[in-house]
Design a protein around this motif. Structure first.
Motif, PDB file in Angstrom:
ATOM      1  N   ALA A  53       0.831  -1.203   0.000  1.00 48.14           N
ATOM      2  CA  ALA A  53       0.000   0.000   0.000  1.00 48.14           C
ATOM      3  C   ALA A  53       0.868   1.258   0.000  1.00 48.14           C
ATOM      4  O   ALA A  53       0.594   2.216  -0.732  1.00 48.14           O
ATOM      5  CB  ALA A  53      -0.939  -0.008   1.202  1.00 48.14           C
ATOM      6  N   TYR A  54       1.928   1.262   0.803  1.00 48.16           N
ATOM      7  CA  TYR A  54       2.840   2.412   0.817  1.00 48.16           C
ATOM      8  C   TYR A  54       3.460   2.605  -0.569  1.00 48.16           C
ATOM      9  O   TYR A  54       3.581   3.737  -1.057  1.00 48.16           O
ATOM     10  CB  TYR A  54       3.932   2.229   1.868  1.00 48.16           C
ATOM     11  N   LEU A  55       3.860   1.512  -1.210  1.00 52.40           N
ATOM     12  CA  LEU A  55       4.490   1.615  -2.529  1.00 52.40           C
ATOM     13  C   LEU A  55       3.492   2.067  -3.596  1.00 52.40           C
ATOM     14  O   LEU A  55       3.850   2.837  -4.498  1.00 52.40           O
ATOM     15  CB  LEU A  55       5.137   0.282  -2.913  1.00 52.40           C
ATOM     16  N   ALA A  56       2.255   1.604  -3.503  1.00 49.77           N
ATOM     17  CA  ALA A  56       1.233   2.042  -4.453  1.00 49.77           C
ATOM     18  C   ALA A  56       0.962   3.532  -4.299  1.00 49.77           C
ATOM     19  O   ALA A  56       0.878   4.270  -5.293  1.00 49.77           O
ATOM     20  CB  ALA A  56      -0.052   1.229  -4.261  1.00 49.77           C
ATOM     21  N   VAL A  57       0.839   3.985  -3.058  1.00 54.15           N
ATOM     22  CA  VAL A  57       0.615   5.411  -2.816  1.00 54.15           C
ATOM     23  C   VAL A  57       1.821   6.217  -3.306  1.00 54.15           C
ATOM     24  O   VAL A  57       1.666   7.289  -3.909  1.00 54.15           O
ATOM     25  CB  VAL A  57       0.304   5.675  -1.325  1.00 54.15           C
ATOM     26  N   GLU A  58       3.010   5.699  -3.087  1.00 56.07           N
ATOM     27  CA  GLU A  58       4.216   6.393  -3.563  1.00 56.07           C
ATOM     28  C   GLU A  58       4.182   6.558  -5.084  1.00 56.07           C
ATOM     29  O   GLU A  58       4.527   7.626  -5.607  1.00 56.07           O
ATOM     30  CB  GLU A  58       5.467   5.623  -3.157  1.00 56.07           C
ATOM     31  N   ALA A  59       3.771   5.515  -5.822  1.00 54.84           N
ATOM     32  CA  ALA A  59       3.722   5.591  -7.283  1.00 54.84           C
ATOM     33  C   ALA A  59       2.747   6.669  -7.746  1.00 54.84           C
ATOM     34  O   ALA A  59       3.053   7.441  -8.662  1.00 54.84           O
ATOM     35  CB  ALA A  59       3.341   4.230  -7.867  1.00 54.84           C
ATOM     36  N   VAL A  60       1.582   6.732  -7.121  1.00 56.06           N
ATOM     37  CA  VAL A  60       0.595   7.746  -7.489  1.00 56.06           C
ATOM     38  C   VAL A  60       1.107   9.134  -7.094  1.00 56.06           C
ATOM     39  O   VAL A  60       0.984  10.096  -7.864  1.00 56.06           O
ATOM     40  CB  VAL A  60      -0.776   7.445  -6.854  1.00 56.06           C
ATOM     41  N   ALA A  61       1.703   9.243  -5.917  1.00 55.90           N
ATOM     42  CA  ALA A  61       2.243  10.522  -5.470  1.00 55.90           C
ATOM     43  C   ALA A  61       3.327  11.015  -6.434  1.00 55.90           C
ATOM     44  O   ALA A  61       3.365  12.204  -6.787  1.00 55.90           O
ATOM     45  CB  ALA A  61       2.809  10.398  -4.055  1.00 55.90           C
ATOM     46  N   GLU A  62       4.190  10.108  -6.862  1.00 54.02           N
ATOM     47  CA  GLU A  62       5.257  10.509  -7.790  1.00 54.02           C
ATOM     48  C   GLU A  62       4.668  11.077  -9.076  1.00 54.02           C
ATOM     49  O   GLU A  62       5.126  12.110  -9.580  1.00 54.02           O
ATOM     50  CB  GLU A  62       6.177   9.332  -8.107  1.00 54.02           C
ATOM     51  N   HIS A  63       3.665  10.420  -9.600  1.00 56.05           N
ATOM     52  CA  HIS A  63       3.028  10.909 -10.828  1.00 56.05           C
ATOM     53  C   HIS A  63       2.468  12.321 -10.617  1.00 56.05           C
ATOM     54  O   HIS A  63       2.677  13.216 -11.453  1.00 56.05           O
ATOM     55  CB  HIS A  63       1.936   9.941 -11.273  1.00 56.05           C
ATOM     56  N   GLN A  64       1.761  12.529  -9.525  1.00 56.48           N
ATOM     57  CA  GLN A  64       1.163  13.834  -9.246  1.00 56.48           C
ATOM     58  C   GLN A  64       2.236  14.905  -9.033  1.00 56.48           C
ATOM     59  O   GLN A  64       2.099  16.036  -9.521  1.00 56.48           O
ATOM     60  CB  GLN A  64       0.233  13.751  -8.028  1.00 56.48           C
ATOM     61  N   LEU A  65       3.292  14.559  -8.321  1.00 58.81           N
ATOM     62  CA  LEU A  65       4.374  15.519  -8.092  1.00 58.81           C
ATOM     63  C   LEU A  65       5.045  15.909  -9.407  1.00 58.81           C
ATOM     64  O   LEU A  65       5.378  17.079  -9.622  1.00 58.81           O
ATOM     65  CB  LEU A  65       5.402  14.943  -7.116  1.00 58.81           C
ATOM     66  N   ARG A  66       5.237  14.948 -10.291  1.00 61.41           N
ATOM     67  CA  ARG A  66       5.844  15.247 -11.594  1.00 61.41           C
ATOM     68  C   ARG A  66       4.934  16.117 -12.460  1.00 61.41           C
ATOM     69  O   ARG A  66       5.402  16.789 -13.378  1.00 61.41           O
ATOM     70  CB  ARG A  66       6.235  13.962 -12.313  1.00 61.41           C
ATOM     71  N   LEU A  67       3.646  16.118 -12.169  1.00 65.68           N
ATOM     72  CA  LEU A  67       2.704  17.011 -12.843  1.00 65.68           C
ATOM     73  C   LEU A  67       2.680  18.402 -12.208  1.00 65.68           C
ATOM     74  O   LEU A  67       1.939  19.274 -12.663  1.00 65.68           O
ATOM     75  CB  LEU A  67       1.288  16.417 -12.813  1.00 65.68           C
ATOM     76  N   GLY A  68       3.450  18.586 -11.140  1.00 69.02           N
ATOM     77  CA  GLY A  68       3.506  19.878 -10.471  1.00 69.02           C
ATOM     78  C   GLY A  68       2.475  20.066  -9.378  1.00 69.02           C
ATOM     79  O   GLY A  68       2.269  21.186  -8.898  1.00 69.02           O
ATOM     80  N   GLN A  69       1.820  18.985  -8.969  1.00 69.38           N
ATOM     81  CA  GLN A  69       0.791  19.067  -7.938  1.00 69.38           C
ATOM     82  C   GLN A  69       1.395  18.935  -6.541  1.00 69.38           C
ATOM     83  O   GLN A  69       2.356  18.190  -6.351  1.00 69.38           O
ATOM     84  CB  GLN A  69      -0.233  17.934  -8.115  1.00 69.38           C
ATOM     85  N   THR A  70       0.827  19.623  -5.586  1.00 75.11           N
ATOM     86  CA  THR A  70       1.111  19.355  -4.187  1.00 75.11           C
ATOM     87  C   THR A  70       0.314  18.115  -3.814  1.00 75.11           C
ATOM     88  O   THR A  70      -0.829  17.959  -4.245  1.00 75.11           O
ATOM     89  CB  THR A  70       0.701  20.548  -3.302  1.00 75.11           C
ATOM     90  N   VAL A  71       0.910  17.233  -3.028  1.00 71.68           N
ATOM     91  CA  VAL A  71       0.278  15.972  -2.653  1.00 71.68           C
ATOM     92  C   VAL A  71       0.340  15.799  -1.141  1.00 71.68           C
ATOM     93  O   VAL A  71       1.372  16.061  -0.521  1.00 71.68           O
ATOM     94  CB  VAL A  71       0.993  14.779  -3.335  1.00 71.68           C
ATOM     95  N   LEU A  72      -0.766  15.346  -0.571  1.00 75.83           N
ATOM     96  CA  LEU A  72      -0.847  15.008   0.855  1.00 75.83           C
ATOM     97  C   LEU A  72      -0.872  13.485   0.996  1.00 75.83           C
ATOM     98  O   LEU A  72      -1.744  12.836   0.419  1.00 75.83           O
ATOM     99  CB  LEU A  72      -2.155  15.532   1.447  1.00 75.83           C
ATOM    100  N   VAL A  73       0.063  12.934   1.732  1.00 78.01           N
ATOM    101  CA  VAL A  73       0.069  11.497   2.003  1.00 78.01           C
ATOM    102  C   VAL A  73      -0.429  11.292   3.429  1.00 78.01           C
ATOM    103  O   VAL A  73       0.135  11.849   4.381  1.00 78.01           O
ATOM    104  CB  VAL A  73       1.482  10.891   1.836  1.00 78.01           C
ATOM    105  N   ASP A  74      -1.478  10.510   3.558  1.00 72.61           N
ATOM    106  CA  ASP A  74      -2.100  10.218   4.846  1.00 72.61           C
ATOM    107  C   ASP A  74      -1.679   8.811   5.267  1.00 72.61           C
ATOM    108  O   ASP A  74      -2.171   7.832   4.717  1.00 72.61           O
ATOM    109  CB  ASP A  74      -3.619  10.326   4.691  1.00 72.61           C
TER     110      ASP A  74
END
Length: 170
Positions: A53-74
């Motif tokens: 689950a941590y790795l899946a969230v990391e993959a999605v977070a990386e994509h969003q960050l590369r798009l220039g988005q701020t991301v909140l990880v809970d």
């Protein structure tokens, strides 16, 4: 910016993350529902679903960050390795990471929150108060930079102050 919550189950991390998201539009990527989905998909409870689950969230977070988005990880992020994961992600994506440690300084209120919460996560097991010892120790030993917020007060007021603090860092 990558914002990662940390704190014991029931301290109010999701409430803080959701309040921040309502104010800012930042996406919240929560580890527990991802782990619950893995279990629903038939991944055995004897498998490392938490790590997955941590790795899946990391993959999605990386994509969003590369798009220039701020991301909140809970996530609980109690273990140093878990926090290092987000630091490494920030380095890889050229963003900054801000940790927000969420506490509930009233032990009775914290225990009540944990024992009474009913999240719609299917068979995902809720932790028991007595099972939090190792996570408590890991968080108590954390010396790295972070904002520490106490959810005994009004979460909306807390979120307003956090938005000001966090947007001043980016």
């Amino acid at each position: 910016m990558l914002i990662a919550t940390a704190g014991l189950p029931g301290a109010g991390k999701s409430s803080v993350a959701d309040a921040l998201a309502r104010r800012t539009g930042w996406p919240v990527l929560s580890v527990d529902p991802v782990e619950a989905a893995l279990l629903r998909a038939g991944v055995g409870a004897d498998q490392p679903t938490g790590l997955a689950a941590y790795l899946a969230v990391e993959a999605v977070a990386e994509h969003q960050l590369r798009l220039g988005q701020t991301v909140l990880v809970d996530a609980v992020n109690a273990a140093p390795e878990a926090r290092a994961q987000w630091e490494d992600l920030a380095l890889r994506t050229g963003t900054t990471v801000a940790f927000v440690e969420v506490i509930c300084s009233d032990p009775e209120l914290h225990r009540q929150r944990l024992e009474s919460r009913r999240r719609d996560l299917g068979e995902f097991p809720e932790p028991h108060w007595d099972s939090l010892g190792q996570r408590r120790e890991q968080l108590a030993g954390w010396t790295g930079p972070r904002l520490v917020v106490d959810t005994v007060g009004d979460v909306d007021d807390l979120a307003d102050a956090l938005v000001t603090e966090l947007t001043g860092r980016s």
